[in-house]
Design an enzyme around this catalytic site. Structure first.
Site, PDB file in Angstrom:
ATOM      1  CG  HIS A  80      -0.773  -6.052   5.363  1.00 42.53           C
ATOM      2  ND1 HIS A  80      -0.890  -5.478   6.617  1.00 42.53           N
ATOM      3  CD2 HIS A  80      -1.853  -5.617   4.668  1.00 42.53           C
ATOM      4  CE1 HIS A  80      -1.981  -4.737   6.662  1.00 42.53           C
ATOM      5  NE2 HIS A  80      -2.583  -4.796   5.483  1.00 42.53           N
TER       6      HIS A  80
ATOM      7  CG  ASN B 211      -3.241  -7.663   7.780  1.00 41.11           C
ATOM      8  OD1 ASN B 211      -3.383  -6.949   8.772  1.00 41.11           O
ATOM      9  ND2 ASN B 211      -3.999  -7.523   6.703  1.00 41.11           N
ATOM     10  CD  GLU B 212      -7.631  -6.953   8.200  1.00 42.24           C
ATOM     11  OE1 GLU B 212      -7.943  -6.968   6.988  1.00 42.24           O
ATOM     12  OE2 GLU B 212      -7.878  -5.986   8.941  1.00 42.24           O
TER      13      GLU B 212
ATOM     14  CD  GLN C 241      -2.919  -1.183   2.285  1.00 36.24           C
ATOM     15  OE1 GLN C 241      -2.663  -1.881   3.252  1.00 36.24           O
ATOM     16  NE2 GLN C 241      -4.007  -0.434   2.220  1.00 36.24           N
TER      17      GLN C 241
END
Length: 601
Positions: free
Chosen positions: A269, A309-310, A167
């Site tokens: 991530h 992550n998630e 990101q």
């Protein structure tokens, strides 16, 4: 009617119970407020503000005891036959028979991926001191003093900011990075109307300046992710390791310490290499091959690690089956054991979950309560039952998902149980749950139903028609009334040793369309953080919940998976000036100020 009746009844009872002489008692009316007086005088301007400056971190930062052996000793834990190399992408190069992992094979990884913009930098930008003029606090808000002024957080409370590689870094095809599963977003010919991350925030070359800016504002923790496909361009076990990536992240961590910032590192991530996802049944092998390269080198300087992550919301995006969550749990547990027992690491390891707590739309309706709990079983129970409780997957999930989720064996539960040091999740907001149209059973038996498999209707509109709070551009709401229930559900259901709020944030409506001055004065984001954190304090002091930290998402406006319009950042980014200039927003100052007032010194 009930309140009137009660008042009249009470007055009557008092009248009958008073002694006879009490009837002579008369109340004395309060003195009327004095009337204002008016007069003229000479006018003069009054200074309404005074400049106040952020306090930078003390630097450098060193740890009295390393969290793992130095690489000179830990390197013996790595395979002996690993190839360490560098790659350079030349899409026009003629293919040559240079082997399975040669330069031609590397170029072939990128055959279908190209981008409209190219990175404007080719080398790391040297940091410059942050001008004092940028560190002036914004105008003070009206007095917001509450009864929480004496509620403190411990001196070791983990507070700071977060970001993720895909990101913010940019430079998808430079210095030997291989593709990730996210790289099709915005790629030419792949997706329409989405922004790619080939440029993003150019953090790959501006990381020193970004870290300097965090330190200048006094932010003590920075949570970032490492790009798996930078370190292992082909992704899979046995393939070459990219020396440039190892040097880059080594310097990133050292730069954090140089400026007094504690690094928190996430290994994946959402940006795993495609070859790994295509072979997810061997995830443990591929993941350990990559993670060992990272941990042996940086483990001495990193106190907190996040493996994935998630992953609990990755089915349908990164994963194709709920059974891939089992593979993720086993990979996480295997790395945990290796880190603790073979590397001898003393840092903490966790996995980060997504969760916007489901609240029953009508708490008095049992079917709504059941719907809320069912949603939580699917979103958190699947991965957290074995990790924290040593329990099987939730019965509703196993019954609904069928072959998409195979029950864990006793041996697998034993492998997974307790392989986590604290709870970490991203509780941006809550939502309301009720049964789906047609009922849960009909939905659960129909995989084509858009609400399958959780089979719960979700909304952010209360039963009385009001939104639960102030809406953002997408996803988040200012609804602090549900923060304590978010934390309470996790604390009392999975009973972790502590809870890290690993992401939370707010993206104001149409923020990207405002002037820079208006973007910087982001009052809504400040209100989101202040109200959230005030409720967190209550959860700690009134509910007895051990919240160990809070990390804001995010430290800079970034690519929200194809969109630069959803601006969660506490800094703005100028993507047109050739320098990618950052500007602090008021929420950043207010966020730092909250912790300066509440964290014990």
């Amino acid at each position: 009617m009930a309140s009137t009746f009660s008042s009249l009844t009470l007055l009557g009872l008092l009248a009958h119970s008073l002694p006879a002489h009490a009837s002579a008692i008369r109340t004395t009316p309060a003195d009327p407020a004095p009337s204002p007086t008016y007069s003229y005088s000479s006018f003069s301007y009054t200074q309404m503000t005074s400049d106040r400056y952020a306090t930078p971190l003390k630097s450098p930062l060193s740890f009295p005891t390393p969290f793992a052996p130095p690489f000179s000793k830990a390197s013996t834990l790595l395979p002996a036959n690993v190839t360490y190399t560098t790659y350079s992408l030349n899409p026009q190069a003629t293919a040559t028979p240079d082997g399975q992992y040669g330069q031609s094979a590397y170029a072939a990884l990128w055959t279908n991926l190209s981008y409209s913009d190219s990175p404007p930098f080719t080398t790391t930008v040297s940091p410059t001191p942050v001008p004092t003029s940028e560190l002036v606090f914004p105008p003070a808000l009206p007095d917001q003093s509450t009864d929480q002024s004496n509620l403190t957080l411990p001196s070791d409370f983990i507070w700071g900011v977060a970001g993720s590689a895909w990101q913010i870094e940019g430079g998808l095809q430079i210095e030997g990075r291989g593709p990730s599963v996210l790289d099709t977003i915005g790629a030419l010919g792949m997706s329409q109307g989405a922004n790619d991350s080939n440029v993003a925030d150019m953090n790959y070359f501006l990381y020193k300046q970004d870290i300097a800016r965090l330190a200048a504002l006094g932010v003590p923790h920075y949570s970032f992710s490492i790009s798996w496909s930078r370190v292992v361009p082909f992704g899979v076990a046995g393939s070459p390791i990219n020396k440039q990536a190892l040097s880059h992240y080594d310097d990133l961590i050292n730069t954090c310490l140089e400026y007094g910032i504690t690094p928190i590192v996430t290994l994946v991530h959402a940006d795993a290499p495609p070859a790994v996802i295509a072979d997810v049944s061997n995830l443990t092998t591929h993941f350990l091959y990559y993670a060992k390269q990272v941990m042996t080198r940086y483990g001495d300087r990193v106190p907190h690690w996040v493996t994935f992550n998630e992953p609990n919301i990755a089915v349908g995006s990164m994963f194709s089956s709920y059974n891939d969550l089992t593979a993720t749990l086993l990979a996480h547990a295997a790395l945990y054991d290796w880190y603790k027992h073979e590397l001898g690491g003393t840092g903490k390891i966790t996995m980060k979950f997504a969760n916007n707590l489901a609240m029953p739309l009508d708490p008095s309706n049992e079917s709504h309560v059941s719907a809320a709990l069912r949603y939580q079983d699917f979103i958190l129970g699947i991965m957290s039952n074995p990790l924290f409780l040593g329990k099987q997957y939730p019965a509703d999930a196993l019954k609904t998902l069928g072959p998409n989720l195979t029950a864990l064996t006793d041996e697998q539960i034993a492998q997974i149980r307790g392989r986590i040091d604290f709870w970490a999740f991203d509780p941006y907001v809550a939502q309301f749950a009720s049964p789906p149209p047609g009922g849960v059973e009909a939905c659960a038996s129909d995989p084509s139903n858009p609400l399958w498999p959780s089979c719960v209707s979700l909304t952010n509109v209360q039963a009385n028609g009001w939104l639960m709070g102030d809406a953002s551009n997408a996803y988040a709401y200012i609804a602090p009334q549900y923060v304590r229930q978010q934390l309470g559900y996790v604390w009392n259901t999975f009973r972790p040793s502590g809870i890290l709020i690993a992401e939370f944030g707010f993206n104001p409506f149409a923020d990207s369309e405002r002037s820079l001055d208006a973007q910087r004065y982001d009052l809504e984001r400040t209100l989101y953080y202040q109200n959230f954190l005030q409720e967190m304090l209550k959860a700690i002091h009134e509910d007895g919940i051990n919240v160990i930290g809070a990390l804001a998402w995010s430290f800079v406006d970034n690519n929200e998976f194809g969109s630069f319009a959803n601006q969660y950042g506490m800094q703005a980014v100028n993507r047109t000036d050739g320098k990618f200039t950052r500007n602090y927003k008021r929420s950043f100052f207010d966020f730092v100020d909250f912790f300066s007032k509440h964290v014990a010194s």
